[in-house]
Write an enzyme that holds these catalytic residues in place. Sequence first.
Site, PDB file in Angstrom:
ATOM      1  N   ASP A 133       0.826  -0.473   0.128  1.00  0.00           N
ATOM      2  CA  ASP A 133       0.013   0.157  -0.073  1.00  0.00           C
ATOM      3  C   ASP A 133       0.905   1.318   0.089  1.00  0.00           C
ATOM      4  O   ASP A 133       1.607   1.336   0.985  1.00  0.00           O
ATOM      5  CB  ASP A 133      -0.789   0.297   1.148  1.00  0.00           C
ATOM      6  CG  ASP A 133      -2.206   1.037   0.950  1.00  0.00           C
ATOM      7  OD1 ASP A 133      -2.747   1.429   0.041  1.00  0.00           O
ATOM      8  OD2 ASP A 133      -2.416   1.831   2.276  1.00  0.00           O
ATOM      9  N   TYR A 135       1.335   5.428  -0.244  1.00  0.00           N
ATOM     10  CA  TYR A 135       0.515   6.792   0.062  1.00  0.00           C
ATOM     11  C   TYR A 135       0.926   8.309  -1.229  1.00  0.00           C
ATOM     12  O   TYR A 135       1.981   8.868   0.138  1.00  0.00           O
ATOM     13  CB  TYR A 135       2.129   7.426   1.496  1.00  0.00           C
ATOM     14  CG  TYR A 135       0.929   8.380   2.524  1.00  0.00           C
ATOM     15  CD1 TYR A 135       0.388   8.116   3.671  1.00  0.00           C
ATOM     16  CD2 TYR A 135       2.282   8.853   3.143  1.00  0.00           C
ATOM     17  CE1 TYR A 135       0.018   8.470   4.220  1.00  0.00           C
ATOM     18  CE2 TYR A 135       1.585   9.578   4.383  1.00  0.00           C
ATOM     19  CZ  TYR A 135       0.616  10.084   4.419  1.00  0.00           C
ATOM     20  OH  TYR A 135       0.896  10.808   5.516  1.00  0.00           O
ATOM     21  N   HIS A 140      -4.186  13.942   0.847  1.00  0.00           N
ATOM     22  CA  HIS A 140      -3.961  13.201   2.040  1.00  0.00           C
ATOM     23  C   HIS A 140      -2.939  13.006   2.672  1.00  0.00           C
ATOM     24  O   HIS A 140      -2.809  13.433   4.279  1.00  0.00           O
ATOM     25  CB  HIS A 140      -4.069  11.451   1.539  1.00  0.00           C
ATOM     26  CG  HIS A 140      -4.174  10.585   2.400  1.00  0.00           C
ATOM     27  ND1 HIS A 140      -5.647  10.740   3.358  1.00  0.00           N
ATOM     28  CD2 HIS A 140      -3.590   9.927   3.028  1.00  0.00           C
ATOM     29  CE1 HIS A 140      -4.868   9.807   4.802  1.00  0.00           C
ATOM     30  NE2 HIS A 140      -3.980   8.661   4.199  1.00  0.00           N
ATOM     31  N   ARG A 149       1.534  15.746  13.280  1.00  0.00           N
ATOM     32  CA  ARG A 149       2.469  16.220  13.005  1.00  0.00           C
ATOM     33  C   ARG A 149       2.520  17.933  13.055  1.00  0.00           C
ATOM     34  O   ARG A 149       2.884  17.771  14.383  1.00  0.00           O
ATOM     35  CB  ARG A 149       3.373  15.328  11.995  1.00  0.00           C
ATOM     36  CG  ARG A 149       3.788  14.533  12.106  1.00  0.00           C
ATOM     37  CD  ARG A 149       5.204  13.839  10.788  1.00  0.00           C
ATOM     38  NE  ARG A 149       4.422  13.651   9.786  1.00  0.00           N
ATOM     39  CZ  ARG A 149       3.657  12.715   9.174  1.00  0.00           C
ATOM     40  NH1 ARG A 149       3.916  11.821  10.131  1.00  0.00           N
ATOM     41  NH2 ARG A 149       2.891  12.908   7.729  1.00  0.00           N
ATOM     42  N   GLU A 206     -10.450   3.677   3.266  1.00  0.00           N
ATOM     43  CA  GLU A 206      -9.198   4.486   2.500  1.00  0.00           C
ATOM     44  C   GLU A 206     -10.405   4.077   1.656  1.00  0.00           C
ATOM     45  O   GLU A 206      -9.695   3.825   0.764  1.00  0.00           O
ATOM     46  CB  GLU A 206      -7.683   4.425   2.731  1.00  0.00           C
ATOM     47  CG  GLU A 206      -7.684   5.110   4.405  1.00  0.00           C
ATOM     48  CD  GLU A 206      -6.288   4.656   4.724  1.00  0.00           C
ATOM     49  OE1 GLU A 206      -5.590   3.701   4.074  1.00  0.00           O
ATOM     50  OE2 GLU A 206      -5.885   5.654   5.580  1.00  0.00           O
ATOM     51  N   GLU A 208      -9.708   4.374  -2.036  1.00  0.00           N
ATOM     52  CA  GLU A 208      -7.871   4.354  -3.333  1.00  0.00           C
ATOM     53  C   GLU A 208      -8.465   3.209  -4.295  1.00  0.00           C
ATOM     54  O   GLU A 208      -9.123   2.790  -4.487  1.00  0.00           O
ATOM     55  CB  GLU A 208      -6.783   3.315  -2.314  1.00  0.00           C
ATOM     56  CG  GLU A 208      -6.645   3.142  -1.188  1.00  0.00           C
ATOM     57  CD  GLU A 208      -5.386   2.815  -0.165  1.00  0.00           C
ATOM     58  OE1 GLU A 208      -4.427   2.189  -1.177  1.00  0.00           O
ATOM     59  OE2 GLU A 208      -5.258   2.775   0.896  1.00  0.00           O
ATOM     60  N   ASP A 240      -9.444   0.484   1.886  1.00  0.00           N
ATOM     61  CA  ASP A 240      -7.677  -0.172   2.944  1.00  0.00           C
ATOM     62  C   ASP A 240      -8.773   0.050   4.011  1.00  0.00           C
ATOM     63  O   ASP A 240      -8.357   1.823   4.718  1.00  0.00           O
ATOM     64  CB  ASP A 240      -6.641   0.241   2.616  1.00  0.00           C
ATOM     65  CG  ASP A 240      -5.542   0.324   3.665  1.00  0.00           C
ATOM     66  OD1 ASP A 240      -5.480  -1.062   4.039  1.00  0.00           O
ATOM     67  OD2 ASP A 240      -4.850   0.813   3.653  1.00  0.00           O
ATOM     68  N   ARG A 244      -7.944   3.647  12.846  1.00  0.00           N
ATOM     69  CA  ARG A 244      -7.014   4.877  12.934  1.00  0.00           C
ATOM     70  C   ARG A 244      -6.337   5.069  14.717  1.00  0.00           C
ATOM     71  O   ARG A 244      -5.134   5.233  14.975  1.00  0.00           O
ATOM     72  CB  ARG A 244      -7.819   6.661  12.764  1.00  0.00           C
ATOM     73  CG  ARG A 244      -8.426   6.298  12.046  1.00  0.00           C
ATOM     74  CD  ARG A 244      -7.173   6.434  10.587  1.00  0.00           C
ATOM     75  NE  ARG A 244      -7.623   6.889   9.206  1.00  0.00           N
ATOM     76  CZ  ARG A 244      -7.245   6.519   8.447  1.00  0.00           C
ATOM     77  NH1 ARG A 244      -5.745   6.442   8.709  1.00  0.00           N
ATOM     78  NH2 ARG A 244      -7.958   6.949   6.985  1.00  0.00           N
ATOM     79  N   GLN A 247      -3.579   2.248  14.883  1.00  0.00           N
ATOM     80  CA  GLN A 247      -2.814   2.831  13.968  1.00  0.00           C
ATOM     81  C   GLN A 247      -1.904   3.552  14.645  1.00  0.00           C
ATOM     82  O   GLN A 247      -0.638   4.376  14.575  1.00  0.00           O
ATOM     83  CB  GLN A 247      -2.997   3.758  13.149  1.00  0.00           C
ATOM     84  CG  GLN A 247      -1.820   4.690  11.662  1.00  0.00           C
ATOM     85  CD  GLN A 247      -2.582   4.376  10.469  1.00  0.00           C
ATOM     86  OE1 GLN A 247      -4.127   5.404  10.470  1.00  0.00           O
ATOM     87  NE2 GLN A 247      -2.155   5.047  10.031  1.00  0.00           N
ATOM     88  N   TYR A 251       2.225   3.036  15.493  1.00  0.00           N
ATOM     89  CA  TYR A 251       2.579   3.362  13.806  1.00  0.00           C
ATOM     90  C   TYR A 251       4.286   3.897  13.408  1.00  0.00           C
ATOM     91  O   TYR A 251       5.182   3.987  13.033  1.00  0.00           O
ATOM     92  CB  TYR A 251       1.914   4.172  13.104  1.00  0.00           C
ATOM     93  CG  TYR A 251       1.888   5.821  12.932  1.00  0.00           C
ATOM     94  CD1 TYR A 251       1.599   6.088  14.610  1.00  0.00           C
ATOM     95  CD2 TYR A 251       2.867   6.750  12.197  1.00  0.00           C
ATOM     96  CE1 TYR A 251       2.085   7.469  13.972  1.00  0.00           C
ATOM     97  CE2 TYR A 251       3.051   7.737  12.252  1.00  0.00           C
ATOM     98  CZ  TYR A 251       2.626   8.327  13.397  1.00  0.00           C
ATOM     99  OH  TYR A 251       2.585   9.888  13.355  1.00  0.00           O
ATOM    100  N   LYS A 260      -3.838  -1.763   9.722  1.00  0.00           N
ATOM    101  CA  LYS A 260      -4.418  -1.894   8.551  1.00  0.00           C
ATOM    102  C   LYS A 260      -4.574  -3.782   7.787  1.00  0.00           C
ATOM    103  O   LYS A 260      -4.974  -4.378   7.361  1.00  0.00           O
ATOM    104  CB  LYS A 260      -3.302  -1.816   7.819  1.00  0.00           C
ATOM    105  CG  LYS A 260      -2.547   0.171   7.924  1.00  0.00           C
ATOM    106  CD  LYS A 260      -4.450   1.569   7.553  1.00  0.00           C
ATOM    107  CE  LYS A 260      -3.628   2.655   7.511  1.00  0.00           C
ATOM    108  NZ  LYS A 260      -4.432   3.067   6.626  1.00  0.00           N
ATOM    109  N   THR A 264      -8.758  -5.757   4.150  1.00  0.00           N
ATOM    110  CA  THR A 264      -9.022  -4.970   2.779  1.00  0.00           C
ATOM    111  C   THR A 264     -10.226  -5.172   1.478  1.00  0.00           C
ATOM    112  O   THR A 264      -9.408  -6.579   1.430  1.00  0.00           O
ATOM    113  CB  THR A 264      -7.069  -4.891   1.720  1.00  0.00           C
ATOM    114  OG1 THR A 264      -6.360  -4.312   3.017  1.00  0.00           O
ATOM    115  CG2 THR A 264      -7.503  -3.562   0.705  1.00  0.00           C
ATOM    116  N   GLU A 371      -9.844  12.023   7.987  1.00  0.00           N
ATOM    117  CA  GLU A 371      -9.826  14.294   6.831  1.00  0.00           C
ATOM    118  C   GLU A 371     -11.324  14.744   6.871  1.00  0.00           C
ATOM    119  O   GLU A 371     -11.303  15.945   7.587  1.00  0.00           O
ATOM    120  CB  GLU A 371      -9.202  13.768   5.288  1.00  0.00           C
ATOM    121  CG  GLU A 371      -7.795  13.186   5.242  1.00  0.00           C
ATOM    122  CD  GLU A 371      -7.601  12.766   4.460  1.00  0.00           C
ATOM    123  OE1 GLU A 371      -7.445  11.409   3.821  1.00  0.00           O
ATOM    124  OE2 GLU A 371      -7.126  13.622   2.930  1.00  0.00           O
TER     125      GLU A 371
HETATM  126 CA    CA Z   1      -3.948   2.953   2.919  1.00  0.00          CA
END
Ligand code: CA
Length: 432
Positions: A133, A135, A140, A149, A206, A208, A240, A244, A247, A251, A260, A264, A371
Site C-alpha cells: 500500500d 501513500y 492526503h 505532526r 480509505e 483507493e 483500505d 485510526r 494506528q 505506527y 491495516k 482490505t 480527513e
Molecule cells: Ca492506505
Amino acid sequence: MHPNDPRLRSFVEVGSSSHFPIQNLPYGVFSTPATPARRIGVAIGDFVLDLSVLEQERLLHPAPSPSIFSQTTINDFMSLGPHTWSEVRMRISELLRHDCGELRDNEKLRARALLPRDSVTLHLPLEVKGFTDFYSSKEHATNVGTMFRDKDNPLLPNWLHIPIGYNGRASTVVVSGTPIRRPLGQIKPPTSHDPVFGPCRRMDFELEMGVVVGQPSTMGEMLSEVEADALIFGFTLLNDWSARDIQQWEYVPLGPFQAKAFATSISPWIVTREALEPFRVQGPAQDPTPLPYLRQRGLNNYDINLDVALRSAEMRTAERISRTNFKYMYWSSIQQLVHHASSGCSLSVGDLMGSGTISGPEKHQRGSLLELSWGGAEPLELGSVPRTFLEDGDSVTITGYCQGDGYRVGFGEVEGTITRALGDSTSLAGGQ
Ligand code: CA
C-alpha cells in the site's frame, strides 16, 4: 475496429450510464446456484459473459490447454502476458458486436454463456500474492501530516522524493460485500498513561485504487517506465480499512501494522489497463524533479471519477460523503512499481498495489473520515446525526468510472459493512 473504439455497439443492450459497455469488458470470477464451480467471465451491460463456455466451444483459445477460464482465479490467464490479454479482449469484443452473428444468432449458446448479472455470485477475482500500500496523494499526506505532526511542515522531507509505501497483508484482501468485523487492538487513550486492549473506536475507510500486477519482474533487476507499465494487467476499486486509534499508538517507528492488517476490500471486476487507455491524463507537476530513475515521460495518471457513500443501519438510502478523482495522485502507479522494483525486489503475478488514499484539493474531495471529520473535531451530518468515525452497521460503498463520449468505462462498486467486534455484545460508539 479497436476494442476501445467509441463507435462499437453490442447486441447486448447497454445503457449510457452502465459501467460495462463493450468498450470495457472487465474480468471477474463468478458462480451460479445451478453451477457452483467458480469460473471467469466479463461484465457486459446487465450480463456476465461466461468465458469458460466460450473456451469449451473453442470460440476462445487463449492457451494450448482449454481450461484457462475454468480456473477459480484469473492468475493463470494473467500469466499468459500482454499480447494474449489484447488478443483475447479483441476476440471477446468481436463476439459481442452487434454485427457479429457467431454468438448473437446461436440461441442455445447465448442461453448458456450470457447470464443475468444479478443471478451470479461474484468472488475474489485473483489470488493475491502480495499487497503493498502506497501513500501517494499529496493532499492526503498533507492533511494527515497537519493533524498529527506539524501544520507548518506537514510533509516529511522524504515525501516529495519517494513514493512512500509499506508491505500490507495479502491474506485479508476480500471481495466487495464481505462483512468487515471491527478489529481489536492496543489503544492508548490520550487521557490514559497505559494502553488498553479492546475494540477499535476510530474505525475508518480509505478510498483507493488497486493495481493488479499481471506479469512477474526479475529479482535483482530494475524496471523502466515502459516495462513497469507493461506488467500492469488492470485496476480495481480498493477500500483500505483503517483503525485510526490502533494506528496512532503503533505506527512509530515502523509504520502501520495491525491498524491495516485486518481487512482490505476490492471491487469484483478488474478493469484492464487497455480499456483505460483513452482516459490517461497528465499528473500534477512534480517539484522537485524526481531522481532520474523515477522520471516519467508518459501520461501515467487516469481520469477516474470516484464517489464514496455511507449508509448507517437506520438509514434507508446511502448519502454521498466524498467525490474526487484518481487524476490528482502525485505519484503515478508506474512510478510506484518502478520504485518498488528499484532495490531489486521482484514483483509477482497477482501482486496488488494500493494507490494510497485519494484526496483532492477541496474539502468534499477527502478520501477518509479522518480527513472529512478532521480527526473527529468536525463531525459530518449523516442523516442529520453527527458522525465522526464508522459505527457498527455502517455500510461504505465506493464507486468509480471514466466518462467517455456517450459511454462509461466503470468499475462497479466495492461495499463493506462494519460488524461488531469479536466478543463485544454491547453497542459500540464510533467516536471517542
Ligand atoms: Ca492506505
